[in-house]
Design an enzyme around this catalytic site. Structure first.
Site, PDB file in Angstrom:
ATOM      1  N   THR B  49       0.758  -1.083   0.313  1.00 58.79           N
ATOM      2  CA  THR B  49      -0.127  -0.293   0.305  1.00 58.79           C
ATOM      3  C   THR B  49       0.954   0.557  -0.162  1.00 58.79           C
ATOM      4  O   THR B  49       2.546   1.252   0.056  1.00 58.79           O
ATOM      5  CB  THR B  49      -0.810   0.079   1.254  1.00 58.79           C
ATOM      6  OG1 THR B  49      -0.071   0.394   2.671  1.00 58.79           O
ATOM      7  CG2 THR B  49      -1.466  -1.824   1.568  1.00 58.79           C
ATOM      8  N   CYS B  50       0.302   2.327   0.415  1.00 55.34           N
ATOM      9  CA  CYS B  50       1.539   3.431   0.026  1.00 55.34           C
ATOM     10  C   CYS B  50       2.528   3.588   1.384  1.00 55.34           C
ATOM     11  O   CYS B  50       3.197   4.513   1.620  1.00 55.34           O
ATOM     12  CB  CYS B  50       0.528   4.900  -0.212  1.00 55.34           C
ATOM     13  SG  CYS B  50      -1.065   5.118  -0.140  1.00 55.34           S
ATOM     14  N   ARG B  52       3.015   0.586   3.358  1.00 53.65           N
ATOM     15  CA  ARG B  52       3.138  -0.734   3.712  1.00 53.65           C
ATOM     16  C   ARG B  52       3.705  -0.529   2.437  1.00 53.65           C
ATOM     17  O   ARG B  52       3.192  -1.371   1.753  1.00 53.65           O
ATOM     18  CB  ARG B  52       2.953  -1.063   4.887  1.00 53.65           C
ATOM     19  CG  ARG B  52       1.488  -1.637   4.511  1.00 53.65           C
ATOM     20  CD  ARG B  52       0.870  -2.381   5.694  1.00 53.65           C
ATOM     21  NE  ARG B  52       0.495  -1.510   6.453  1.00 53.65           N
ATOM     22  CZ  ARG B  52       0.743  -1.136   7.483  1.00 53.65           C
ATOM     23  NH1 ARG B  52       2.269  -1.890   7.834  1.00 53.65           N
ATOM     24  NH2 ARG B  52       0.834  -0.307   8.898  1.00 53.65           N
ATOM     25  N   HIS B 100       1.330  -9.373  13.708  1.00 57.21           N
ATOM     26  CA  HIS B 100       1.581  -8.452  12.842  1.00 57.21           C
ATOM     27  C   HIS B 100      -0.032  -8.173  11.887  1.00 57.21           C
ATOM     28  O   HIS B 100       0.139  -6.959  11.391  1.00 57.21           O
ATOM     29  CB  HIS B 100       2.419  -8.643  12.308  1.00 57.21           C
ATOM     30  CG  HIS B 100       3.166  -7.490  11.811  1.00 57.21           C
ATOM     31  ND1 HIS B 100       3.207  -6.116  12.425  1.00 57.21           N
ATOM     32  CD2 HIS B 100       2.787  -6.931  10.204  1.00 57.21           C
ATOM     33  CE1 HIS B 100       3.142  -4.815  11.519  1.00 57.21           C
ATOM     34  NE2 HIS B 100       3.335  -5.783  10.399  1.00 57.21           N
ATOM     35  N   GLN B 117      -9.344   1.936   4.815  1.00 53.86           N
ATOM     36  CA  GLN B 117      -8.827   1.132   3.847  1.00 53.86           C
ATOM     37  C   GLN B 117      -7.702   0.306   3.849  1.00 53.86           C
ATOM     38  O   GLN B 117      -8.298  -1.235   3.095  1.00 53.86           O
ATOM     39  CB  GLN B 117      -8.184   1.750   2.806  1.00 53.86           C
ATOM     40  CG  GLN B 117      -9.295   3.132   1.840  1.00 53.86           C
ATOM     41  CD  GLN B 117      -8.874   4.613   1.936  1.00 53.86           C
ATOM     42  OE1 GLN B 117      -7.820   5.104   1.789  1.00 53.86           O
ATOM     43  NE2 GLN B 117     -10.295   5.304   1.673  1.00 53.86           N
ATOM     44  N   ALA B 191      -0.945  13.240  -1.583  1.00 51.76           N
ATOM     45  CA  ALA B 191      -1.288  12.120  -1.607  1.00 51.76           C
ATOM     46  C   ALA B 191      -1.543  11.649  -0.058  1.00 51.76           C
ATOM     47  O   ALA B 191      -1.440  10.542   0.413  1.00 51.76           O
ATOM     48  CB  ALA B 191      -0.298  11.098  -2.247  1.00 51.76           C
ATOM     49  N   MET B 194      -4.787  11.454   4.630  1.00 47.73           N
ATOM     50  CA  MET B 194      -6.277  12.001   5.198  1.00 47.73           C
ATOM     51  C   MET B 194      -6.250  12.410   4.418  1.00 47.73           C
ATOM     52  O   MET B 194      -7.601  12.529   4.060  1.00 47.73           O
ATOM     53  CB  MET B 194      -5.387  12.849   6.691  1.00 47.73           C
ATOM     54  CG  MET B 194      -6.712  13.038   7.722  1.00 47.73           C
ATOM     55  SD  MET B 194      -6.702  11.419   8.951  1.00 47.73           S
ATOM     56  CE  MET B 194      -8.753  11.631   8.517  1.00 47.73           C
TER      57      MET B 194
END
Lengths: 269, 452
Positions: B49-50, B52, B100, B117, B191, B194
């Site tokens: 994801t952005c 991780r 995790h 998300q 980006a 929030m």
């Protein structure tokens, strides 16, 4: 009977005003239904009173200052009931109803016989009716402008209180402002034209340059500029709100001018 | 056999590095195939994801597996070297790895705790792994459980409210300026998480158009795809401002990106049509002096928080409840995974057979009454012979198949056939494991509090 009805009307408008102000300042949404109901009842009483006056005199009851103010007030409440209920803008009542109530009160405070417009010409009532309808448009624009400035101030100062919650979105108020002027301005223009024509036919000149005529013309030019400014250079939103408030002050001054006028002056019109 | 995870996230690595490790969906099949090609890597899933980049894998030996996954990550981008990458990586195995994943899925590890998300992203990663057949019995079960834990945390705690409430406040405020969002153009600058949430919320309300701009145009293009909007080059930010009715700024830049002059010019060009700005980042990206510009309405994150009632303590309490929910689920999942190893399964099967033999023998002896030593011996011998012969085949097969690619599936099937329940058999192991996990959690939640 007619007098009872006017008192009833006044009482109901006053009650409606209080209810609407309470609605404006409380989270509860229940009050608004009661307030609209009371205003509606007041409107019915008002309509009945006007109807009776019309039947007894055989003409639209607008030829005295009191009648004119009463008609103005009736028209305002009608606009509120139509626009407010159709667009879900019940909160308008909190501003329009006090204005309607004050108009009625100011009418009763003025001495009765002094300000009768002499029926010098059969069609002078057209001039008066059109002018009053135009004024109603400007009055609603004024209310919209006032509400706009209040909401704008609340948003700018980031006060998310009940007033911010109850007042409509800015664009709704700006649109209401614009449409009210679009509604009022042509009617006022026709009102002034018919007035001038009446004057020409009765005293032989379109304009006698008395103060309230001058004021009326200045006000007309002002609203014309406001309308043009919106279309051409974007006088909308906050600026339009300010301008319509200033403009309505001009309208009130014109009214005061008429009020101050002696009966002779009116006959000389 | 170990379940391991190797990865980096918004806390351990800068966005520039996370970006390099992104793998587009179209190339995921190839990537997963490459992962599976490492001998000893039995199952694998890639979660990107952005915020991780994580590789989950089931490997034969943990330490060795971590090295393979490192190689894999370094190989994703040509400009990467292991020196760049290693300092940013975290490694968890077994109970910690499961915990995790559960925390990630429950949005407890997110930059904005409770953002909705991540659950969808975990699902998408899992589906890709399924499509490309890189997951197996263990990951299937663990990831499915992680998704259900994530769901249960969302429904049973109010953890999602914070993230949603800020976006909700943004929409509510916008609606005080614009009665309907349907005609409005939204410009998203940057980006930040929030900001994207707020934009998503606005898009859900049906805005007319979404414009996006980020310093890295490539990212703007990706975002444009997601919001079905239009990417605008960052250099054109100023000339784009007048087009926007609603501006959401979330760049993460340490300075003002939008100044008072910019907005004055924009409002002028808009001929006084109001412009609504949300500055969702700390430090702020929009000069607060913008509030002095007529017909411009700017709100920062504190204003949004003030708009909806919001209590920090409440939030920590909800997060603690969520952590507890996650912890409970980790315990039973660990027990199940342990059971999948060949040795304990064989032992459990032997023990079960032995137990049955014993009880049945006792019953028979009681019924038969007095028996000679010889008879007893013969009956016991018979029972043992049946049990051993019956078990011989399955045990040999189990030992052999446990080493194969589908070993865990075999063991799982065997456990079901013979009704071997991990809980009973590993009770002691599990207890010790759980206490380790809970220590870990309390440490992490402390460090989270520090961050906040």
């Amino acid at each position: 009977m007619a007098e009872h009805l006017s008192f009833l009307t006044m009482g109901l408008y006053f009650g409606g005003t209080l209810l609407f102000l309470a609605f404006l300042l409380h989270r509860s949404e229940v009050l608004v239904k009661v307030a609209v109901f009371v205003a509606g009842a007041g409107f019915l009483a008002h309509t009945a009173a006007l109807g009776m006056a019309m039947v007894s005199t055989g003409q639209v009851p607008i030829m005295t200052f009191q009648d004119a103010m009463s008609f103005f007030s009736w028209g305002l409440v009608l606009v509120f009931l139509v626009v407010g209920l159709k667009r879900g803008l019940q909160v308008l009542g909190a501003f329009i109803l006090p204005l309607a109530f004050l108009s009625l009160v100011s009418a009763t405070l003025a001495p009765a016989e002094a300000h009768t417009i002499a029926p010098v010409f059969q069609t002078v009532w057209v001039h008066v009716t059109l002018s009053i309808l135009g004024t109603i448009g400007f009055a609603v624009a004024f209310v919209a402008g006032l509400m706009y400035l209040m909401q704008e101030r609340l948003l700018k100062s980031k006060q998310f209180n009940v007033l911010n919650f109850k007042l409509p979105p800015l664009d709704v108020l700006d649109r209401l402002n614009q449409r009210s002027i679009l509604f009022g301005f042509p009617l006022m223009t026709l009102g002034i034209l018919t007035g001038a024509v009446s004057a020409q036919l009765t005293i032989g000149s379109y304009l006698s340059w008395n103060p309230e005529q001058v004021w009326a013309l200045i006000t007309w030019v002002f609203y014309f500029v406001v309308l043009m400014g919106r279309v051409t250079v974007g006088w909308r939103a906050k600026r339009a709100a300010y301008l319509t408030i200033v403009g309505f002050a001009g309208v009130i001054l014109t009214f005061v001018g008429i009020l101050m006028k002696s009966p002779q002056a009116i006959t000389q019109l | 056999m170990n379940i391991i995870v190797l990865g980096l996230n918004h806390r351990t690595a800068p966005v520039e590095l996370r970006e390099l490790l992104a793998i587009p969906d179209s190339r995921m099949g190839e990537a997963l195939a490459r992962l599976r090609a490492y001998p000893g890597v039995k199952e694998a899933m890639f979660l990107g994801t952005c915020n991780r980049v994580e590789v989950y894998a089931v490997v034969e030996k943990g330490e060795w597996g971590f090295r393979k996954l490192e190689d894999f990550l370094v190989a994703i981008h040509f400009s990467l070297s292991s020196e760049d990458l290693l300092p940013h990586l975290y490694r968890y195995s077994d109970a910690e790895a499961i915990a995790h994943l559960f925390r990630v899925s429950a949005s407890l590890d997110s930059m904005v705790v409770g953002e909705p998300q991540i659950l969808g992203q975990v699902k998408a990663a899992y589906e890709l792994a399924l499509t490309h057949r890189s997951s197996g019995v263990i990951l299937n079960k663990v990831v499915k459980k992680a998704i259900s834990v994530g769901k249960s945390v969302r429904t049973n705690t109010r953890i999602g409210e914070y993230a949603v409430s800020v976006s909700y406040a943004a929409v509510e405020l916008a609606k005080k300026v614009f009665s309907s969002l349907k005609q409005q153009v939204v410009l998203l600058v940057g980006a930040g998480e929030m900001g994207k949430l707020a934009a998503q919320h606005l898009v859900n309300h049906g805005v007319k158009e979404v414009l996006l701009t980020t310093r890295n145009h490539h990212r703007a293009l990706t975002l444009a795809e997601r919001f079905q909007g239009q990417a605008v080059p960052y250099e054109q930010l100023r000339s784009t401002l007048p087009k926007a009715d609603i501006v959401i700024c979330a760049t993460g830049a340490p300075h003002f990106v939008i100044t008072k002059d910019d907005i004055e010019a924009a409002v002028h060009q808009r001929r006084n049509r109001p412009i609504f700005l949300i500055d969702i980042t700390v430090p702020r990206n929009i000069d607060p002096a913008v509030k002095d510009v007529d017909n411009a309405f700017v709100f920062d994150i504190d204003d949004l928080k003030a708009h909806v009632w919001h209590n920090q303590d409440e939030r920590l309490k909800e997060a603690a409840i969520a952590e507890k929910l996650v912890k409970e689920e980790v315990g039973s999942m660990v027990a199940w995974v342990r059971g999948l190893e060949a040795t304990p399964t064989i032992m459990a099967l032997r023990k079960k057979a032995e137990d049955i033999k014993k009880t049945e023998l006792e019953k028979t002896f009681n019924r038969l009454g007095e028996l000679s030593e010889k008879d007893r011996g013969a009956i016991e011998g018979l029972a043992s012979a049946i049990v051993n012969k019956l078990l011989h085949g399955p045990l040999v097969t189990l030992k052999a198949e446990a080493q194969s690619q589908n070993g865990f599936a075999f063991i799982e099937v065997a456990r079901r056939f013979f009704e071997l329940h991990e809980r009973e058999l590993h009770a002691q192991d599990i207890q010790s494991q759980e206490s380790e996990v809970s220590d870990e959690f309390s440490e992490e939640s402390h460090s989270q509090k520090d961050l906040q």
